[in-house]
Design a protein around this motif. Structure first.
Motif, PDB file in Angstrom:
ATOM      1  N   SER A 187       0.813  -1.218   0.000  1.00 23.33           N
ATOM      2  CA  SER A 187       0.000   0.000   0.000  1.00 23.33           C
ATOM      3  C   SER A 187       0.844   1.265   0.000  1.00 23.33           C
ATOM      4  O   SER A 187       0.338   2.350  -0.260  1.00 23.33           O
ATOM      5  N   GLY A 188       2.140   1.131   0.339  1.00 27.92           N
ATOM      6  CA  GLY A 188       2.966   2.327   0.493  1.00 27.92           C
ATOM      7  C   GLY A 188       2.814   2.928   1.879  1.00 27.92           C
ATOM      8  O   GLY A 188       3.437   3.933   2.214  1.00 27.92           O
ATOM      9  N   PRO A 200       7.750   1.140  -0.442  1.00 27.33           N
ATOM     10  CA  PRO A 200       7.046   1.841  -1.542  1.00 27.33           C
ATOM     11  C   PRO A 200       5.800   1.091  -2.023  1.00 27.33           C
ATOM     12  O   PRO A 200       5.750  -0.140  -1.969  1.00 27.33           O
ATOM     13  N   ALA A 201       4.834   1.869  -2.469  1.00 26.01           N
ATOM     14  CA  ALA A 201       3.608   1.273  -3.011  1.00 26.01           C
ATOM     15  C   ALA A 201       3.966   0.423  -4.233  1.00 26.01           C
ATOM     16  O   ALA A 201       4.770   0.838  -5.070  1.00 26.01           O
ATOM     17  N   TRP A 202       3.379  -0.737  -4.324  1.00 25.32           N
ATOM     18  CA  TRP A 202       3.647  -1.653  -5.437  1.00 25.32           C
ATOM     19  C   TRP A 202       2.415  -2.519  -5.590  1.00 25.32           C
ATOM     20  O   TRP A 202       2.167  -3.366  -4.735  1.00 25.32           O
ATOM     21  N   PHE A 203       1.668  -2.265  -6.621  1.00 24.13           N
ATOM     22  CA  PHE A 203       0.345  -2.882  -6.685  1.00 24.13           C
ATOM     23  C   PHE A 203      -0.121  -3.118  -8.117  1.00 24.13           C
ATOM     24  O   PHE A 203       0.394  -2.526  -9.062  1.00 24.13           O
TER      25      PHE A 203
END
Lengths: 263, 182
Positions: A187-188, A200-203
């Motif tokens: 989600s970050g 970090p956000a990674w989606f």
């Protein structure tokens, strides 16, 4: 005896009042929705979802990082107009638009269950956009908190090793199917337990599911979707193979083809 | 019959008062609190002074102390696509308070520590004896942690106001929209 009962009744009323007054600080209010709505639906005023659109959510979630939300679309056979898009909004999440689903052509009924993160007590709402521009809205209040910052269930090495793996299962008796994409969907807002910095956000940003040439649905996703995104949706099946394509926000693309009966 | 009624009444009252009595506050720990931040807080802070709402109000009206609101606030992930809607929850705070979010966790990254040190230095006008009042909301360990952390920076007039914005608003005192943290 009646006096006796009256005293008990009186005490219970007092108790109920006490509970209600304590509950009032968790009043369900829609202030946030009025702050964000114009960014999501402009000045349109949605009609009540009624029979066309409904949303099912647990009143109190067991795990705020994986809260199941079910969306149900019932296009009317008598009336003109059909739902083409569903926007799922979690009012109190910092990124309130959790997902936008685009429905394939010709579906009169469509159900979708996904799992989302919930950051604090919130209304969860679905807005259906019709092909004639009308909007319908359905909502539910969910008591859950901390889902956006909850640590990942799987460790980063394991998540990376299985990145983009997919499963497709068909439940013919129930008329639905489930797709799961292995992805940490960070989600970050999750803190790395060692560096104390945010991972970090990674989606998964885009997902498309087709059967043969026909699109079953596609989705634009965000950071509110839970780890290992899972979609359970209405599925009749034509016998053609099912193709699932996904892309994350770092531009990694994943594609798998499955037999119509699942893998 | 009368004694039965009394007995029932007494029993129910006893039940109500025990069921709803606040749990007694926990003892002050030696280390920072690192989980369950929204839960009952201790009554003390070693090296600092604990303020009631009345005392906080008096200090606030005096105007000499810096009020520091440490209520956490989610930070927009740097790599979130530009078009993604981000909505920080609106939050009311004590008028004039300085917002320093996310400094009250049990452990903080060196970057956050530097941010907090700089924030407090600016709030105190670089005077280590400048009075500082830390708060967030009721039953919020983040304010206790932040006050304790400020003591570790060698500030000598550290106040902790555990009732925070909840107690402040319950007392009918004025609030203003918090400036967004950065």
């Amino acid at each position: 005896m009646t006096v006796h009962l009256r005293i008990i009744a009186f005490l219970w009323i007092g108790l109920a009042a006490l509970l209600l007054s304590r509950g009032s600080s968790f009043a369900q209010d829609e202030t946030t929705w009025f702050e964000i709505r114009s960014a999501i639906i402009g000045e349109s005023v949605p009609e009540d979802g009624a029979e066309r659109l409904s949303l099912v959510a647990p009143t109190r979630a067991e795990d705020a990082a994986i809260v199941p939300i079910e969306l149900r679309v019932r296009n009317s056979e008598k009336e003109a107009g059909r739902v083409t898009k569903i926007t799922l909004v979690i009012d109190e999440n910092p990124a309130p638009v959790a997902a936008v689903f685009h429905l394939g052509d010709g579906q009169t009924t469509f159900d979708m269950t996904i799992r989302v993160r919930i950051d604090s007590y919130t209304f969860v709402r679905a807005i259906a956009t019709m092909d004639d521009g009308r909007l319908y809205m359905a909502k539910a209040y969910v008591k859950a908190a901390g889902g956006c910052s909850a640590p990942a269930a799987k460790d980063p090495a394991e998540a990376k090793a299985n990145l983009g793996e997919m499963r497709f299962r068909v439940f013919a008796d129930r008329g639905d199917a489930q797709i799961q994409v292995r992805h940490p969907n960070y989600s970050g807002m999750q803190m790395d337990q060692i560096t104390r910095l945010y991972t970090p956000a990674w989606f998964i940003e885009k997902l498309e599911v087709r059967q043969g040439e026909k699109t079953l649905f596609s989705m634009e996703g965000g950071i509110s979707i839970s780890e290992d995104p899972t979609f359970r949706f209405s599925y009749g099946g034509t016998g053609d193979p099912v193709i699932v394509e996904a892309e994350d926000n770092e531009g990694r693309a994943f594609k798998r083809t499955f037999p119509a009966t699942g893998s | 019959m009368r004694w039965q009624q009394r007995l029932v009444a007494v029993a129910l009252l006893a039940f109500c008062s025990t069921a709803f009595a606040e749990n007694s506050p926990p003892a002050e720990p030696d280390t920072y609190r690192a989980d369950n931040y929204r839960s009952p807080v201790p009554e003390t802070l070693k090296g600092g002074r604990v303020l009631t709402t009345n005392e906080a109000e008096t200090i606030w009206r005096g105007g000499s102390a810096a009020f520091i609101d440490v209520l956490p606030q989610p930070e927009r992930p740097a790599n979130l696509p530009a078009e993604t809607l981000w909505h920080a929850q609106s939050h009311d705070t004590i008028p004039g308070a300085i917002r320093l979010p996310n400094v009250g966790h049990g452990e903080i990254a060196p970057e956050t520590d530097a941010y907090f040190r700089n924030g407090v230095a600016a709030a105190s006008r670089r005077d280590s004896a400048h009075p500082l009042v830390f708060f967030c909301r009721r039953n919020c360990w983040m304010s206790w942690n932040a006050a304790k952390r400020a003591l570790s920076y060698n500030y000598s007039s550290v106040y902790w106001y555990p009732e925070g914005t909840d107690g402040w608003q319950d007392a009918g005192l004025p609030v203003e929209k918090a400036e967004k943290g950065h």
